[in-house]
Design a protein around this motif. Structure first.
Motif, PDB file in Angstrom:
ATOM      1  N   VAL A   1      14.882   2.753  -4.529  1.00  0.00           N
ATOM      2  CA  VAL A   1      13.776   1.830  -4.789  1.00  0.00           C
ATOM      3  C   VAL A   1      14.223   0.389  -4.608  1.00  0.00           C
ATOM      4  N   ARG A   2      15.417   0.069  -5.101  1.00  0.00           N
ATOM      5  CA  ARG A   2      15.904  -1.311  -4.979  1.00  0.00           C
ATOM      6  C   ARG A   2      16.085  -1.701  -3.511  1.00  0.00           C
ATOM      7  N   ASN A   3      16.575  -0.782  -2.679  1.00  0.00           N
ATOM      8  CA  ASN A   3      16.710  -1.070  -1.252  1.00  0.00           C
ATOM      9  C   ASN A   3      15.358  -1.178  -0.565  1.00  0.00           C
ATOM     10  N   ILE A   4      14.378  -0.382  -0.994  1.00  0.00           N
ATOM     11  CA  ILE A   4      13.028  -0.507  -0.443  1.00  0.00           C
ATOM     12  C   ILE A   4      12.451  -1.872  -0.782  1.00  0.00           C
ATOM     13  N   GLU A   5      12.612  -2.304  -2.034  1.00  0.00           N
ATOM     14  CA  GLU A   5      12.121  -3.630  -2.432  1.00  0.00           C
ATOM     15  C   GLU A   5      12.752  -4.726  -1.578  1.00  0.00           C
ATOM     16  N   GLN A   6      14.057  -4.626  -1.375  1.00  0.00           N
ATOM     17  CA  GLN A   6      14.746  -5.637  -0.580  1.00  0.00           C
ATOM     18  C   GLN A   6      14.212  -5.655   0.855  1.00  0.00           C
TER      19      GLN A   6
ATOM     20  N   LEU B   1       4.362   1.751   2.173  1.00  0.00           N
ATOM     21  CA  LEU B   1       5.316   2.778   1.743  1.00  0.00           C
ATOM     22  C   LEU B   1       4.696   4.144   1.989  1.00  0.00           C
ATOM     23  N   VAL B   2       5.348   4.961   2.816  1.00  0.00           N
ATOM     24  CA  VAL B   2       4.868   6.306   3.135  1.00  0.00           C
ATOM     25  C   VAL B   2       5.813   7.327   2.513  1.00  0.00           C
ATOM     26  N   ILE B   3       5.264   8.225   1.698  1.00  0.00           N
ATOM     27  CA  ILE B   3       6.047   9.336   1.145  1.00  0.00           C
ATOM     28  C   ILE B   3       5.351  10.627   1.556  1.00  0.00           C
ATOM     29  N   GLY B   4       5.805  11.193   2.665  1.00  0.00           N
ATOM     30  CA  GLY B   4       5.241  12.437   3.174  1.00  0.00           C
ATOM     31  C   GLY B   4       6.093  13.616   2.756  1.00  0.00           C
ATOM     32  N   GLU B   5       6.262  13.794   1.477  1.00  0.00           N
ATOM     33  CA  GLU B   5       7.147  14.819   0.915  1.00  0.00           C
ATOM     34  C   GLU B   5       6.391  15.596  -0.150  1.00  0.00           C
ATOM     35  N   HIS B   6       6.624  16.904  -0.196  1.00  0.00           N
ATOM     36  CA  HIS B   6       5.999  17.826  -1.147  1.00  0.00           C
ATOM     37  C   HIS B   6       4.562  18.147  -0.720  1.00  0.00           C
ATOM     38  N   GLY B   7       4.073  19.242  -1.252  1.00  0.00           N
ATOM     39  CA  GLY B   7       2.722  19.686  -0.944  1.00  0.00           C
ATOM     40  C   GLY B   7       2.743  20.966  -0.130  1.00  0.00           C
ATOM     41  N   GLY B   8       1.631  21.690  -0.172  1.00  0.00           N
ATOM     42  CA  GLY B   8       1.548  23.008   0.438  1.00  0.00           C
ATOM     43  C   GLY B   8       1.256  22.977   1.922  1.00  0.00           C
ATOM     44  N   TYR B   9       2.003  22.203   2.677  1.00  0.00           N
ATOM     45  CA  TYR B   9       1.843  22.168   4.121  1.00  0.00           C
ATOM     46  C   TYR B   9       2.497  23.405   4.738  1.00  0.00           C
ATOM     47  N   GLU B  10       2.065  23.770   5.915  1.00  0.00           N
ATOM     48  CA  GLU B  10       2.540  24.992   6.561  1.00  0.00           C
ATOM     49  C   GLU B  10       4.007  24.880   6.953  1.00  0.00           C
ATOM     50  N   GLU B  11       4.653  26.052   7.092  1.00  0.00           N
ATOM     51  CA  GLU B  11       5.976  26.142   7.691  1.00  0.00           C
ATOM     52  C   GLU B  11       5.849  26.755   9.072  1.00  0.00           C
ATOM     53  N   ASN B  12       6.736  26.346   9.982  1.00  0.00           N
ATOM     54  CA  ASN B  12       6.725  26.945  11.309  1.00  0.00           C
ATOM     55  C   ASN B  12       7.754  28.070  11.405  1.00  0.00           C
ATOM     56  N   MET B  13       7.944  28.598  12.595  1.00  0.00           N
ATOM     57  CA  MET B  13       8.830  29.744  12.779  1.00  0.00           C
ATOM     58  C   MET B  13      10.292  29.394  12.525  1.00  0.00           C
ATOM     59  N   TYR B  14      10.614  28.099  12.523  1.00  0.00           N
ATOM     60  CA  TYR B  14      11.991  27.668  12.289  1.00  0.00           C
ATOM     61  C   TYR B  14      12.253  27.338  10.820  1.00  0.00           C
ATOM     62  N   ASP B  15      11.318  27.674   9.934  1.00  0.00           N
ATOM     63  CA  ASP B  15      11.418  27.392   8.491  1.00  0.00           C
ATOM     64  C   ASP B  15      11.372  25.903   8.189  1.00  0.00           C
TER      65      ASP B  15
ATOM     66  N   ALA C   1       0.860  -1.187   0.000  1.00  0.00           N
ATOM     67  CA  ALA C   1       0.000   0.000   0.000  1.00  0.00           C
ATOM     68  C   ALA C   1       0.893   1.231   0.000  1.00  0.00           C
ATOM     69  N   VAL C   2       0.619   2.186  -0.889  1.00  0.00           N
ATOM     70  CA  VAL C   2       1.403   3.425  -0.944  1.00  0.00           C
ATOM     71  C   VAL C   2       0.567   4.557  -0.358  1.00  0.00           C
ATOM     72  N   ILE C   3       1.164   5.258   0.613  1.00  0.00           N
ATOM     73  CA  ILE C   3       0.495   6.330   1.357  1.00  0.00           C
ATOM     74  C   ILE C   3       1.250   7.615   1.037  1.00  0.00           C
ATOM     75  N   LEU C   4       0.628   8.530   0.304  1.00  0.00           N
ATOM     76  CA  LEU C   4       1.342   9.645  -0.310  1.00  0.00           C
ATOM     77  C   LEU C   4       0.678  10.974   0.038  1.00  0.00           C
ATOM     78  N   THR C   5       1.511  12.025   0.132  1.00  0.00           N
ATOM     79  CA  THR C   5       0.952  13.362   0.276  1.00  0.00           C
ATOM     80  C   THR C   5       0.474  13.900  -1.065  1.00  0.00           C
ATOM     81  N   THR C   6       1.310  13.774  -2.097  1.00  0.00           N
ATOM     82  CA  THR C   6       0.971  14.327  -3.407  1.00  0.00           C
ATOM     83  C   THR C   6       1.787  13.613  -4.474  1.00  0.00           C
ATOM     84  N   TYR C   7       1.335  13.739  -5.724  1.00  0.00           N
ATOM     85  CA  TYR C   7       1.967  12.971  -6.807  1.00  0.00           C
ATOM     86  C   TYR C   7       1.924  13.824  -8.070  1.00  0.00           C
TER      87      TYR C   7
END
Length: 409
Positions: free
Chosen positions: A335-340, A108-122, A18-24
Motif C-alpha cells: 500500500v505504501r508503494n502504491i501511495e508513492q 487502482l485495479v484489483i482483479g483478484e478473487h471471485g468465481g471467474y472461470e478456469e481454463n484447461m491450464y488451471d 478510483a478503486v476498480i474491484l472484482t470483489t470485496y
C-alpha cells in the motif's frame, strides 16, 4: 490529449483515487489494500493515515462473490457506505465520478478473487486486462491520462499483458503492477548483492500453482534481477506437477543443495516436514538467456517462503516472512508503494519485471498441462520474453527490522 498532473492544484491535496474491484470480502486483496486506504494502517509500529483519498468505487461481484461454490460475505458495499464513497455501475462512471471524463488522479485495479472461470491450464481467468482496458478507454475518450496500479500479474495470458503495457506506453499512462511478497520482512541474507554474478536460485513456498506462482516468481525476480548485467530475459520455461514435480527433486533437474538451503530457512518442525512430504507439489524451471537457472518449488502444505541463490563467488539463503490474517501486515508495504506511485507517477519497480513474471507463469501453466498430459516434461520456449531490464530499488519501500511473528503454523 494530456496527462493529468497529480500535483496540480493545491500542494497539500491528496491524489484522488478510483478503486476498480472484482470483489470485496474479509481478507480479500480488496480488503487488505483498499481497507488500508480507507481507514489507515499500521506501518513500522505506527498508525499511518493514507496519502491518497479514495473517492469512488466500482465493485463487479456483489453479494456472494463465488456464486455459491465458496460462499464469502461481501463487505464492500458496507465499507463504502461507511466511508461515504460513492459506488458506480461501470468503470467509466467511477473514473468520472458519475459524469463523462476523468475526475480522479489515479486508478487502482484489483482483479483478484471471485468465481471467474478456469481454463484447461488451471488458470483463473481474472478480468485484469478488461478492467484496465475500461480505464484506459475512459481516459482516451477524455484526453486525460492518470497512473494505474493493477494488483499481482498483469493478465493470465502473455499477449494480453504485452498489449496492456503497449497501450499504456502509447498513451503515456504510468503503469505499475505487482504483489506484496517481495516487499515482506526478510531474515538471514537480506538480498543478493547488486552486480554480483549469479548462477542459480531456488524459491520455496506454498500454492496452488496459479494463484501463488506469481508471488513466488516475483519474489525470485526481486533477487535474480540484481545479478551482474541485470535481467536478460527468459528462453525456456518448464512446469511440472504431482509425481513429475517430485521426481524433479530427486533426478538432478533441480539444484538439490540450493533447494535444501531454501527449505532450511523456514525452520520446519518434524510435523511440517511430514506435511509437505504428503502435500501437493508443483515445480517451475526457468532458463534465463544469460544461463541463469531458477526454480520455484511450491508445496501446498508449506505456509512459508525461502530463497537460496548461488554464484561463483558466494551463496545466500533468506527467509521471507508474510503475516497471516487478520493483520496481513506485509500488505502495508505494498500500500505504501502504491501511495508513492500515485503521488509521483513513478513506478517503484520496472513494469518489465511483472511483464516477465506474467509471461513465465503463463508458460509454466501451459507446460505443466502438456507435461501432465504426455507423461514427460514438455518445456515451453519463450521467444516473446527476449527482453531485459535493470532495476535500482533505492526508491522501493521494503519492510525492515525484525520480522513480524509468523503464526502460519
Amino acid at each position: 490529449m494530456t496527462t493529468a498532473d497529480p500535483h496540480a492544484g493545491q500542494a497539500a491535496a491528496k491524489p484522488r483515487v478510483a478503486v476498480i474491484l472484482t470483489t470485496y470480502f474479509r481478507g480479500s486483496h480488496s480488503d487488505v489494500v483498499v481497507g488500508r486506504l480507507l481507514d489507515g494502517y499500521l506501518l513500522e509500529g505506527e498508525n499511518r493515515q493514507p496519502d491518497v483519498e479514495v473517492v469512488s468505487a466500482y465493485l463487479e461481484l456483489l453479494g456472494d462473490p463465488y456464486g455459491g461454490d465458496d460462499p464469502r460475505d461481501d463487505i464492500g458495499v458496507e465499507m463504502f457506505e461507511q466511508f461515504g464513497i460513492p459506488m458506480f455501475d461501470s468503470v467509466a462512471e467511477a473514473i468520472g465520478l458519475g459524469e463523462p471524463g476523468v475526475a480522479v488522479d489515479a486508478v487502482l485495479v484489483i482483479g483478484e478473487h471471485g468465481g471467474y472461470e478456469e481454463n484447461m491450464y488451471d488458470q483463473r481467468l481474472y478480468p485484469r486486462k478488461r478492467l484496465v482496458d475500461a480505464a484506459i478507454s475512459t481516459m482516451w475518450g477524455a484526453g486525460t491520462f492518470v497512473p494505474v496500479f493493477t494488483d499481482k500479474q498483469l493478465a493470465w495470458r502473455t499477449r494480453d499483458a504485452f498489449r496492456m503495457v503497449e497501450d499504456c506506453r502509447r498513451f503515456g499512462v504510468p503503469l505499475m503492477a505487482g504483489s506484496s511478497i517481495p516487499l515482506a520482512w526478510r531474515s538471514g541474507d537480506q538480498t543478493w548483492p547488486a552486480g554480483e554474478p549469479m548462477d542459480a536460485a531456488v524459491v520455496v513456498g506454498f500454492g496452488g500453482a496459479d494463484i501463488y506462482g506469481t508471488h513466488l516468481l516475483e519474489l525470485c525476480q526481486s533477487f535474480t534481477e540484481r545479478r551482474a548485467g541485470g535481467e536478460t530475459g527468459v528462453e525456456q520455461v518448464l512446469g511440472l506437477t504431482g509425481d513429475q514435480a517430485r521426481a524433479a527433486l530427486t533426478d538432478g533437474r533441480i539444484d538439490r543443495e540450493l533447494y535444501e538451503r531454501a527449505l532450511a530457512t523456514v525452520d520446519l518442525e518434524p510435523e511440517g516436514q511430514a506435511r509437505i512430504a504428503e502435500s501437493g507439489i508443483d515445480v517451475f524451471e526457468v532458463i534465463h538467456r544469460d544461463g541463469l537457472r531458477s526454480w520455484i518449488v511450491i508445496h501446498e502444505g508449506l505456509y512459508r517462503f525461502g530463497v537460496a541463490a548461488r554464484g561463483p563467488n558466494l551463496s545466500t539463503a533468506t527467509r521471507v516472512w508474510a503475516q497471516r490474517g487478520p493483520e496481513f501486515g506485509h500488505f502495508s508495504y505494498l500500500v505504501r508503494n502504491i501511495e508513492q506511485f500515485f503521488s509521483t507517477g513513478k513506478p517503484g519497480w520496472p513494469t518489465e519485471r511483472v511483464l516477465l513474471v506474467t509471461g513465465v507463469l503463463d508458460a509454466a501453466m501451459r507446460s505443466r498441462h502438456a507435461s501432465r498430459g504426455q507423461g514427460v516434461p514438455v518445456p515451453v520456449v519463450t521467444p516473446e520474453l527476449d527482453f531485459g531490464y535493470q532495476h535500482d530499488d533505492s526508491a522501493v519501500i521494503h519492510a525492515h527490522g525484525l520480522p513480524v511473528i509468523d503464526d502460519s503454523e
